[in-house]
Structure formats: structure tokens, C-alpha cells
Design an enzyme around this catalytic site. Structure first.
Site, short mmCIF file in Angstrom:
data_model
loop_
_atom_site.label_atom_id
_atom_site.label_comp_id
_atom_site.label_asym_id
_atom_site.label_seq_id
_atom_site.Cartn_x
_atom_site.Cartn_y
_atom_site.Cartn_z
N GLY A 148 0.62 -1.00 -0.07
CA GLY A 148 0.21 0.00 -0.15
C GLY A 148 0.72 1.34 -0.01
N CYS A 149 0.30 2.12 -0.25
CA CYS A 149 1.07 3.63 -0.42
C CYS A 149 1.53 4.12 1.12
CB CYS A 149 0.07 4.90 -0.96
SG CYS A 149 -1.42 5.02 -0.09
N TYR A 150 0.76 4.05 1.99
CA TYR A 150 1.17 4.47 3.30
C TYR A 150 2.60 3.22 3.82
CZ TYR A 150 -2.52 7.71 4.77
OH TYR A 150 -3.10 8.67 4.87
N GLU A 313 6.31 10.94 -0.56
CA GLU A 313 6.39 10.16 -2.05
C GLU A 313 4.98 10.57 -2.55
OE1 GLU A 313 5.82 6.07 -0.63
OE2 GLU A 313 3.82 6.15 -0.61
#
Length: 347
Positions: A148-150, A313
Site C-alpha cells: 500500500g502507499c502508506y 512520496e
């Protein structure tokens, strides 16, 4: 050329995949599926791709995905695992941007995603797609479950501290204070991401528990080789794209003489998509916008015993589609940076 298919190309991660793969010199976009938009030219939905993508969306049964070399799933959770057995039997490799192949424990997956896992045997062989940590395993993988992004920001932000063979910080009290833009919620109609709701506003959510916590803990414990304790609090901020994670770690007394700036620089010295910034820097989300770069700054306020790690990011690129293309490059023996050398856009 690598024949590439995309399942679920109408969301934000789908259009990012299209943007990146359309400019990739070794990728041939072969199929993109959407049952609802069957027959619609991709460029009609996404005018930014006019002149770059000539494909039309097609219903899944028409897409001939089994003729691709690799298929990306930019779909809701549960779709990839339903289609994985048939694709794998046809020799197609899979890169999933959802959560179907992230969590190794099926009970944990079922708890956080509210559905049974339909192919636990394939899950056993799936590789977690964080290249800076799992590059060798990704190279030979048939199935890659992207982070995932986190979790990407948290794991890469804390990895140098946990990968040293011994504890340098109190690993039971790690804190991640993370902020994301609204595109992280996906391209759908939802009250919380309406302009009048999200603009000029800033809020925490998921404080009692977030599905990215067990994923991140799983990854950090694999890096450390021992249990860790992490408190993770996500926030929604009024911007379209980007993640800013502020990570806190308490330095152990025996580690107070370590140069943590040098530790991070050495750990990421050969990584093309992780930029350890000069001491005292404050990375901004706009410095990575639309790029696959992740930037890190290491702080030790007043030379005390608390480390503050700042990580930024683009949640749709390094946090999703770009990381997927990075994994594809590794899987097919290409230069890892191929198709991913875009300079961040500013302003």
C-alpha cells in the site's frame, strides 16, 4: 516487447499505469478491461492520453489476458485472487495493486478486508513487491502483491533502523504520523472526498485501527527479524496526490553515538528511487509529484534521543503504479529505472 494487460483501468492507479507504460520502451499495452466502459476509447475517458494510448476498454471476457506476459490488477480487493489461477496456468505473471497478495496470514486478511481468501496456495508463493527490500525474490516471482502507499513510506522510512541485526531504537514504541492526499481514496463518489468536504480541512481517521497497520508491521518484522510495535495514525489533507509520513523512534542508550544520517545514506546508497536528503532537510510532497522517487530526511532534534524521519512520496506512483512498473522491470530483467525517469512536476 513485454505484452501488458491491465484489469481495472478506470481508476487513478489505472490511469497512472497507462501513463507510465505508454512511454515505456519495452512495454506493449495489449489489453485494458472495464465491463462498464466496454468499447470506449481510453483517450475519451482520459484526454491526457490522447496520442499516446490507442486502446479501447474491453469487457474482461473479450480482453484475451491469457496472451499477455504480465497483467496488472488496478482493481478493488478480491478481483486479482479470483482471476489469478487461470492467468497463472496460462503462464501470465501477475502484479496486484490491491491487497489480495500482501498479507501472508489469511485470517488477518479476512479480518481487515472482510472477505475470505480464495487462493491461499497462490498467496504462499506471492512476493511482497517492495523492490528495495525484496528485489531478489521479485526477480523470479510469478505473483507480486504491491505494498500500500502508506506502508511503502513507513517501511522504507524505518528499514535502515531495523535492518542492522540488533536494535538501535526502542522497536516497541515506533510511531508513524502520516498524511495523504484525497486520490489515495480512489476515483469514486464518496462524501469524505468531495471538494466541499476535503478542501480547507485536515483530519485524522482510522485511529482505532487501519488495514495498512498489519501489512506494515508484517513488513517491518520481516526486515528486523523480531517483533516490533507500531502506532500508525493516517490523516487526510486537502491535496490531490502525495504522502508525507513523519516517523518517530526513540534511540537506545547504547546507540546514542551512531551517525544516523550516515546510516541512512549508506543503506540507500545504491537505490535509484530513494533519495536521502542532506542533513536538516525538509522534503515536500511537491518534490516527488508524478515521479517514482521517495525522499527521506533524518532529524535528531537538539541531538537528543528521539529520531524524526520525514518521508515523502507520490501515493499514485511510488505508492502504487510506479512501484508496479519498477517490479515489472525487475521481473523481466530490465533496467529497474526503465520508463520511470520522469522528473517531478512543479508547481
Amino acid at each position: 516487447m513485454i505484452k501488458v494487460g491491465i484489469v481495472g483501468g478506470t481508476g487513478y492507479t489505472g490511469v497512472e499505469l497507462l501513463r507510465l507504460l505508454a512511454a515505456h520502451p519495452e512495454a506493449e499495452l495489449t489489453a485494458i478491461t472495464s465491463r462498464k466502459e466496454d468499447g470506449m476509447p481510453v483517450a475519451d475517458m482520459f484526454p491526457s492520453l490522447r496520442g499516446h494510448v490507442s486502446l479501447a476498454f474491453s469487457a474482461p471476457e473479450k480482453a484475451r489476458l491469457n496472451e499477455c506476459d504480465v497483467v496488472f490488477f488496478a482493481t478493488p480487493h478480491g478481483v486479482a485472487m479470483a482471476q489469478a489461477p487461470e492467468l497463472l496456468s496460462a503462464g501470465v505473471r501477475i502484479i496486484d495493486l490491491a491487497a489480495d497478495f500482501r498479507l501472508k496470514d489469511t485470517a488477518t486478511f479476512e479480518k481487515w478486508y472482510g472477505m475470505p481468501h480464495s487462493c491461499p496456495e497462490i498467496l504462499k508463493e506471492a512476493v511482497y513487491g517492495l523492490p528495495e527490500i525484496n528485489r531478489d525474490a521479485i526477480r523470479n516471482a510469478r505473483v507480486v502483491g504491491l505494498p500500500g502507499c502508506y506502508p511503502t513510506s513507513m517501511q522504507l522510512g524505518l528499514a535502515p533502523l531495523l535492518a542492522q541485526g540488533k536494535a538501535l531504537v526502542n522497536e516497541s514504541t515506533l510511531i508513524a504520523d502520516c498524511k495523504s492526499g484525497v486520490s489515495g481514496a480512489g476515483r469514486k463518489a464518496e462524501i469524505g472526498t468531495l471538494l466541499a468536504e476535503a478542501s480547507d480541512n485536515f483530519k485524522a481517521y482510522g485511529v482505532k485501527g487501519h488495514r495498512h497497520l498489519p501489512e506494515t508491521t508484517q513488513g517491518l518484522e520481516a526486515i528486523a527479524g523480531r517483533p516490533i510495535g507500531l502506532t500508525f495514525v493516517p490523516h487526510l489533507v486537502p491535496m490531490i496526490r502525495g504522502i508525507h509520513s513523519t516517523l518517530y523512534a526513540r534511540i537506545l542508550p547504547e546507540s546514542r553515538d551512531i551517525d544516523f544520517q550516515a546510516l541512512y545514506e549508506d543503506y540507500y546508497r545504491n537505490e535509484g528511487f530513494v533519495d536521502v536528503m542532506p542533513k536538516g532537510s525538509h522534503p515536500e510532497t511537491r518534490s516527488v509529484r508524478a515521479s517514482n522517487m521517495l525522499r527521506i530526511a533524518v532529524h535528531r532534534p537538539e541531538n537528543g534521543d528521539l529520531l524524526v524521519i520525514l518521508v515523502v512520496e507520490d501515493n499514485l506512483v511510488k505508492g502504487a503504479a510506479g512501484q508496479g512498473v519498477q517490479c515489472m522491470n525487475i521481473m523481466f530483467g530490465l533496467d529497474e529505472k526503465l520508463g520511470l525517469k520522469q522528473v517531478p512536476i512543479l508547481p
